[in-house]
Design a protein around this motif. Sequence first.
Motif, PDB file in Angstrom:
ATOM      1  N   UNK A  26     -23.802 -29.762   0.237  1.00 44.70           N
ATOM      2  CA  UNK A  26     -22.441 -29.547  -0.280  1.00 44.70           C
ATOM      3  C   UNK A  26     -22.465 -28.657  -1.508  1.00 44.70           C
ATOM      4  N   UNK A  27     -23.391 -28.935  -2.418  1.00 49.06           N
ATOM      5  CA  UNK A  27     -23.471 -28.154  -3.650  1.00 49.06           C
ATOM      6  C   UNK A  27     -24.066 -26.771  -3.418  1.00 49.06           C
ATOM      7  N   UNK A  28     -25.046 -26.664  -2.532  1.00 50.20           N
ATOM      8  CA  UNK A  28     -25.704 -25.382  -2.294  1.00 50.20           C
ATOM      9  C   UNK A  28     -24.798 -24.400  -1.565  1.00 50.20           C
ATOM     10  N   UNK A  29     -24.113 -24.875  -0.528  1.00 53.14           N
ATOM     11  CA  UNK A  29     -23.322 -23.985   0.326  1.00 53.14           C
ATOM     12  C   UNK A  29     -21.816 -24.196   0.229  1.00 53.14           C
ATOM     13  N   UNK A  82     -30.731 -14.245  -3.177  1.00 57.95           N
ATOM     14  CA  UNK A  82     -31.378 -14.569  -4.455  1.00 57.95           C
ATOM     15  C   UNK A  82     -30.580 -15.639  -5.199  1.00 57.95           C
ATOM     16  N   UNK A  83     -29.268 -15.481  -5.277  1.00 56.47           N
ATOM     17  CA  UNK A  83     -28.443 -16.489  -5.944  1.00 56.47           C
ATOM     18  C   UNK A  83     -28.589 -17.855  -5.271  1.00 56.47           C
ATOM     19  N   UNK A  88     -30.647 -23.422  -5.177  1.00 60.48           N
ATOM     20  CA  UNK A  88     -31.465 -24.441  -4.514  1.00 60.48           C
ATOM     21  C   UNK A  88     -32.504 -25.010  -5.468  1.00 60.48           C
ATOM     22  N   UNK A  89     -33.143 -24.153  -6.244  1.00 66.30           N
ATOM     23  CA  UNK A  89     -34.145 -24.606  -7.215  1.00 66.30           C
ATOM     24  C   UNK A  89     -33.500 -25.506  -8.270  1.00 66.30           C
ATOM     25  N   UNK A  90     -32.314 -25.135  -8.725  1.00 63.63           N
ATOM     26  CA  UNK A  90     -31.612 -25.941  -9.734  1.00 63.63           C
ATOM     27  C   UNK A  90     -31.230 -27.315  -9.184  1.00 63.63           C
ATOM     28  N   UNK A  91     -31.039 -27.409  -7.867  1.00 61.34           N
ATOM     29  CA  UNK A  91     -30.690 -28.683  -7.227  1.00 61.34           C
ATOM     30  C   UNK A  91     -31.917 -29.516  -6.866  1.00 61.34           C
ATOM     31  N   UNK A  92     -33.118 -28.981  -7.101  1.00 65.42           N
ATOM     32  CA  UNK A  92     -34.346 -29.714  -6.818  1.00 65.42           C
ATOM     33  C   UNK A  92     -35.079 -29.241  -5.568  1.00 65.42           C
ATOM     34  N   UNK A  93     -34.548 -28.224  -4.893  1.00 62.37           N
ATOM     35  CA  UNK A  93     -35.227 -27.664  -3.723  1.00 62.37           C
ATOM     36  C   UNK A  93     -36.407 -26.804  -4.145  1.00 62.37           C
ATOM     37  N   UNK A  94     -37.110 -26.265  -3.161  1.00 57.51           N
ATOM     38  CA  UNK A  94     -38.281 -25.422  -3.426  1.00 57.51           C
ATOM     39  C   UNK A  94     -38.121 -24.090  -2.696  1.00 57.51           C
ATOM     40  N   UNK A 119     -37.770 -27.190   6.056  1.00 59.85           N
ATOM     41  CA  UNK A 119     -37.786 -25.751   5.789  1.00 59.85           C
ATOM     42  C   UNK A 119     -36.486 -25.165   6.347  1.00 59.85           C
ATOM     43  N   UNK A 120     -35.755 -24.453   5.490  1.00 63.13           N
ATOM     44  CA  UNK A 120     -34.456 -23.896   5.852  1.00 63.13           C
ATOM     45  C   UNK A 120     -34.466 -22.409   5.542  1.00 63.13           C
ATOM     46  N   UNK A 121     -34.040 -21.589   6.493  1.00 64.47           N
ATOM     47  CA  UNK A 121     -33.969 -20.155   6.303  1.00 64.47           C
ATOM     48  C   UNK A 121     -32.642 -19.726   5.722  1.00 64.47           C
ATOM     49  N   UNK A 122     -32.665 -18.655   4.964  1.00 70.66           N
ATOM     50  CA  UNK A 122     -31.470 -18.037   4.404  1.00 70.66           C
ATOM     51  C   UNK A 122     -31.394 -16.609   4.929  1.00 70.66           C
TER      52      UNK A 122
END
Length: 126
Positions: A26-29, A82-83, A88-94, A119-122
């Motif tokens: 929800x927060x990422x997308x 990039x954004x 994602x990193x700020x939310x705890x993802x890698x 693992x999720x692709x962008x």
Amino acid sequence: MQERGNPGVYFEIPVSDLNRAIAFYSQLFNFTFEQEDFDDNQMAYFPFQETLSGITGALAKGEIYKPTREGVLLYFHVENVIDTIVKALALGGKELYPATFHTDLGFAVAEIEDLEGNRIGLHQKL
């Protein structure tokens, strides 16, 4: 002869903690989810509109769903790869695969790991 469409029609992303996964996506997308129990599994459905291209799916929690980095790789369309990685990193993802720009092909890609270990692709159109 019946006309064939694109082969993908639906996806499910396995999760261990449905509320944590809903919060992350929800927060990422900026997605909203509809939830229900379906065949003894907890499902949180991604948004879907019949008039738009692409497929939809769900975050899925149940005995048969095991988050993993291996296996099928699902790509989400993003406006800025990039954004999205930074968020994602700020939310705890890698970050698993850095933003790679294929200007000759008109797209950029990257890979992240969600909080469940998937693992999720962008994918960004250029």
